[in-house]
Design a protein around this motif. Structure first.
Motif, mmCIF file in Angstrom:
data_model
loop_
_atom_site.group_PDB
_atom_site.id
_atom_site.type_symbol
_atom_site.label_atom_id
_atom_site.label_comp_id
_atom_site.label_asym_id
_atom_site.label_seq_id
_atom_site.Cartn_x
_atom_site.Cartn_y
_atom_site.Cartn_z
ATOM 1 N N LYS A 1 -5.823 40.690 3.169
ATOM 2 C CA LYS A 1 -6.558 40.962 1.854
ATOM 3 C C LYS A 1 -6.504 39.385 1.152
ATOM 4 N N TRP B 1 -11.015 41.460 -3.804
ATOM 5 C CA TRP B 1 -10.994 42.931 -3.355
ATOM 6 C C TRP B 1 -11.284 43.783 -4.567
ATOM 7 N N THR C 1 -14.808 41.277 7.058
ATOM 8 C CA THR C 1 -13.721 40.291 6.816
ATOM 9 C C THR C 1 -14.085 39.075 7.938
ATOM 10 N N TRP D 1 -10.001 38.427 0.946
ATOM 11 C CA TRP D 1 -10.893 39.190 -0.043
ATOM 12 C C TRP D 1 -10.306 38.838 -1.275
#
Length: 287
Positions: free
Chosen positions: A270, A277, A75, A274
């Motif tokens: 997220k 993800w 991250t 991401w």
């Protein structure tokens, strides 16, 4: 260092045991995992100079990794736009500590997520706390340690010991007999750690109180200190992501749902860092 060894044992048990087989269960859990690790350290990929390579376990179900410390690192690199590569292995560990994740950089191995970030900040000349005041650095460090040294252990015992559905074990195809043996071993080690000396109700309370404090401080802010995420957000997100999405049948998911702003925070992290993800997770946890 004893506590970090427990961390790796708990996180790696399911697939480790599945791979080497029940006949060597005792050795895997207590001693021979290091021998297996060395035996598998062959045919390593060569990378160009100055390539950042993070070694970790394979992608987990529901989250990109079953260890929050790998999520923390990835991250941060995504947040700062730092190119990196990921090597997935259930066997290769740092030669220095026998732990994952660890960094490989120009032939050097650096273990521990915090030491990795500090090492790279010097090598790549970037400020880990850019834009933060001294007060924010102190607050961030305190919340990070509260998450990594307190909340984490509540989550670990919830996932691998207290969960009566054995959801985490079943994901990896562990037999009921092996699950009982592994849970017994994990329970002993977590009792030595200290968290295992509390009742399930007390452990749930400890987790809830920590999340409550974080929820109070976060409030309606987008990230820990406002509109822009920082290194401490990456560390806290690593822990919260495991609780939010990878508690399996444990109480972690229900606890974090008591704090809607923390759930929203997880979704924000997220979505922000991401976007891939769903591509980074696998039900089997083997990639």
């Amino acid at each position: 260092m004893a506590l970090s060894k427990v961390t790796d044992m708990i996180a790696d048990l399911p697939v480790s045991v599945k791979t080497v087989g029940g006949a060597v269960f005792a050795g895997v859990v207590l001693a021979t995992v290091w021998t297996v690790r060395k035996a598998r350290q062959t045919n390593r990929k060569l990378y160009p100079k100055d390539t950042i390579v993070i070694h970790q376990m394979g992608r987990g179900p529901y989250v990109p990794s079953l260890t929050p410390f790998a999520i923390k690192l990835e991250t941060y690199f995504r947040m700062e736009g730092i190119p990196y590569e990921v090597e997935h292995s259930w066997y290769r560990r740092s030669k220095k500590t026998g732990k994952i994740p660890f960094l490989e950089y120009n032939g050097e191995e650096i273990p521990d997520s915090e030491f990795i970030l500090e090492f790279l900040s010097k090598e790549k000349n970037f400020d880990l706390n850019r834009g933060l005041t001294e007060e924010q650095i102190g607050i961030g460090r305190a919340f990070q340690k509260m998450a990594e040294e307190n909340t984490y252990w509540c989550f670990v015992i919830d996932r691998w010991v207290l969960d009566n559905t054995n959801g985490g074990w079943e994901v990896f195809g562990i037999s009921s007999l092996m699950t009982r043996l592994l849970k017994r071993s994990a329970r002993k080690m977590l009792y030595q750690h200290g968290i295992g000396r509390y009742s399930p109700e007390e452990i749930r309370y400890i987790m809830s109180e920590v999340l409550k404090s974080l929820s109070f401080y976060l409030g309606s802010k987008k990230f820990l200190f406002g509109e822009k995420a920082c290194k401490f957000d990456c560390a806290i997100f690593g822990i919260l992501a495991e609780i939010r999405w990878a508690s399996f049948g444990g109480f972690g998911t229900s606890v974090i749902k008591e704090y809607p702003n923390l759930c929203d925070y997880c979704e924000r992290m997220k979505e922000t860092f991401w976007p891939d993800w769903e591509k980074c997770i696998q039900r089997s946890g083997t990639r």
